[in-house]
Design a protein around this motif. Sequence first.
Motif, PDB file in Angstrom:
ATOM      1  N   ASP A 210      -7.333   8.412  -7.035  1.00  0.00           N
ATOM      2  CA  ASP A 210      -6.077   8.736  -6.357  1.00  0.00           C
ATOM      3  C   ASP A 210      -5.163   7.514  -6.388  1.00  0.00           C
ATOM      4  O   ASP A 210      -5.587   6.403  -6.034  1.00  0.00           O
ATOM      5  N   PRO A 211      -3.901   7.677  -6.816  1.00  0.00           N
ATOM      6  CA  PRO A 211      -2.981   6.524  -6.844  1.00  0.00           C
ATOM      7  C   PRO A 211      -2.831   5.827  -5.500  1.00  0.00           C
ATOM      8  O   PRO A 211      -2.447   4.651  -5.454  1.00  0.00           O
ATOM      9  N   ALA A 212      -3.132   6.547  -4.414  1.00  0.00           N
ATOM     10  CA  ALA A 212      -3.031   5.930  -3.094  1.00  0.00           C
ATOM     11  C   ALA A 212      -4.233   5.049  -2.772  1.00  0.00           C
ATOM     12  O   ALA A 212      -4.194   4.294  -1.788  1.00  0.00           O
ATOM     13  N   GLN A 213      -5.263   5.136  -3.588  1.00  0.00           N
ATOM     14  CA  GLN A 213      -6.488   4.374  -3.318  1.00  0.00           C
ATOM     15  C   GLN A 213      -6.358   2.970  -3.918  1.00  0.00           C
ATOM     16  O   GLN A 213      -6.912   2.664  -4.967  1.00  0.00           O
ATOM     17  N   VAL A 214      -5.622   2.147  -3.219  1.00  0.00           N
ATOM     18  CA  VAL A 214      -5.420   0.761  -3.648  1.00  0.00           C
ATOM     19  C   VAL A 214      -5.711  -0.170  -2.482  1.00  0.00           C
ATOM     20  O   VAL A 214      -5.582   0.203  -1.316  1.00  0.00           O
TER      21      VAL A 214
ATOM     22  N   ARG B 284      -6.794  -1.097  -7.717  1.00  0.00           N
ATOM     23  CA  ARG B 284      -7.185   0.307  -7.647  1.00  0.00           C
ATOM     24  C   ARG B 284      -8.699   0.425  -7.438  1.00  0.00           C
ATOM     25  O   ARG B 284      -9.493  -0.197  -8.141  1.00  0.00           O
TER      26      ARG B 284
ATOM     27  N   GLY C  10       1.746   2.176  -3.396  1.00  0.00           N
ATOM     28  CA  GLY C  10       0.656   2.330  -4.357  1.00  0.00           C
ATOM     29  C   GLY C  10       0.424   1.116  -5.221  1.00  0.00           C
ATOM     30  O   GLY C  10      -0.081   1.222  -6.345  1.00  0.00           O
ATOM     31  N   ARG C  11       0.761  -0.054  -4.694  1.00  0.00           N
ATOM     32  CA  ARG C  11       0.618  -1.286  -5.459  1.00  0.00           C
ATOM     33  C   ARG C  11      -0.568  -2.085  -4.931  1.00  0.00           C
ATOM     34  O   ARG C  11      -0.649  -2.384  -3.738  1.00  0.00           O
TER      35      ARG C  11
ATOM     36  N   GLU D  42       0.831  -1.207   0.000  1.00  0.00           N
ATOM     37  CA  GLU D  42       0.000   0.000   0.000  1.00  0.00           C
ATOM     38  C   GLU D  42       0.865   1.256   0.000  1.00  0.00           C
ATOM     39  O   GLU D  42       0.571   2.226  -0.714  1.00  0.00           O
TER      40      GLU D  42
END
Length: 374
Positions: free
Chosen positions: A115-119, A111, A107-108, A104
């Motif tokens: 937002d790229p952080a929303q994984v 999705r 950013g992996r 997390e």
Amino acid sequence: MADAQQGREAPHLPGPHDALTDVTGLRVGHAERTGDGFLTGTTVVLAPEGGAVAAVDVRGGGPGTRETDALDPRNLVQRVEAVVLTGGSAFGLDAASGVTAWLEERGRGFRVGPDPAQVVPVVPAAALFDLGRGGDWRARPDAALGRAAAEAAAGTDPRSPVAQGNTGAGTGAVAGGIKGGIGTASMVLSSGTTVAALAAVNASGGFVDPHTGALYGRLAGGPAAFPSPDVHTAAQRRLAEARSISQARTASSVRPPLNTTLAVVATDARLTRAQAQKLAGTAHDGLARAVRPVHLLSDGDTVFALSTGTRPALPEEALADPVFGVHAEAGALNEILAAGADVLTRAVVKAALAAETVDGPGGLFPSYRDLYGG
């Protein structure tokens, strides 16, 4: 006369390291704790960024798993970023939380927003039973150990060698009273496709034929696979003595003995999730060749399959033919399926040969090499 002249294909050769990392994009990291009551660890198989197609086949009667339902081909998530193999039985599944957090932060994962952080990292995991083998029943892998294994994997170069034996999830592994561990093997097919396996060998059954001392996975290897009768008799005596010594120690108090062999089989061929699930299933045949008995109620034998998809299973021009393409694709897939079983058998053999004797408060677990020689 050459094999080609006899109408036979040339034998398939191992990859550069004869390891799971011969599949392009895969990295392997181990973390373990030994001493002060610990004899356990965690292994992380890290996929390339963007993930790998994944599937699983669970055949043991006592599995300890996490997120395996997500790998059903009917379900939403198509790719995973990592697979976790761990000691500690159900408690050790905490290790996957550390891997999830590590992914997390980078950013992996799957999705779920712009937002790229929303994984949400989906991290399938399976645990083997090694409780008490270091002397302390409560000494188990945790999230910190899982994170350490993920960091170890990420810190390796592509196509690096993989440590084997008493490491990672194989640290506390035992099979039939003999020390188990991590083993890995690979095979490059005539098409150029690579198929590889990594196993944490920890079985209620064993990998040694009690009548001959040969490793089950090498029974087809000819006379050289069989120790001399004198060596076998001495080894059986020493094994019986080790079991007697272990009777008063922590691990031997578990009744019946609980175990589980875990494995990851992977290929660089482009597979669908259904095809990957078939690969996981047929790979169990390789486990059954190397460990007997297998898939018992006291095992949780689990095989994951990964496809990095860096090469087609069959050239595009072959698939273009509506008749030939279907049959050719099936033939290419069959070759991959057969190879998956073969490399898992060899991974078990290599685990047996790489393991080292452990003599501690949890028990005396002699290695195959110490019992039978190099």
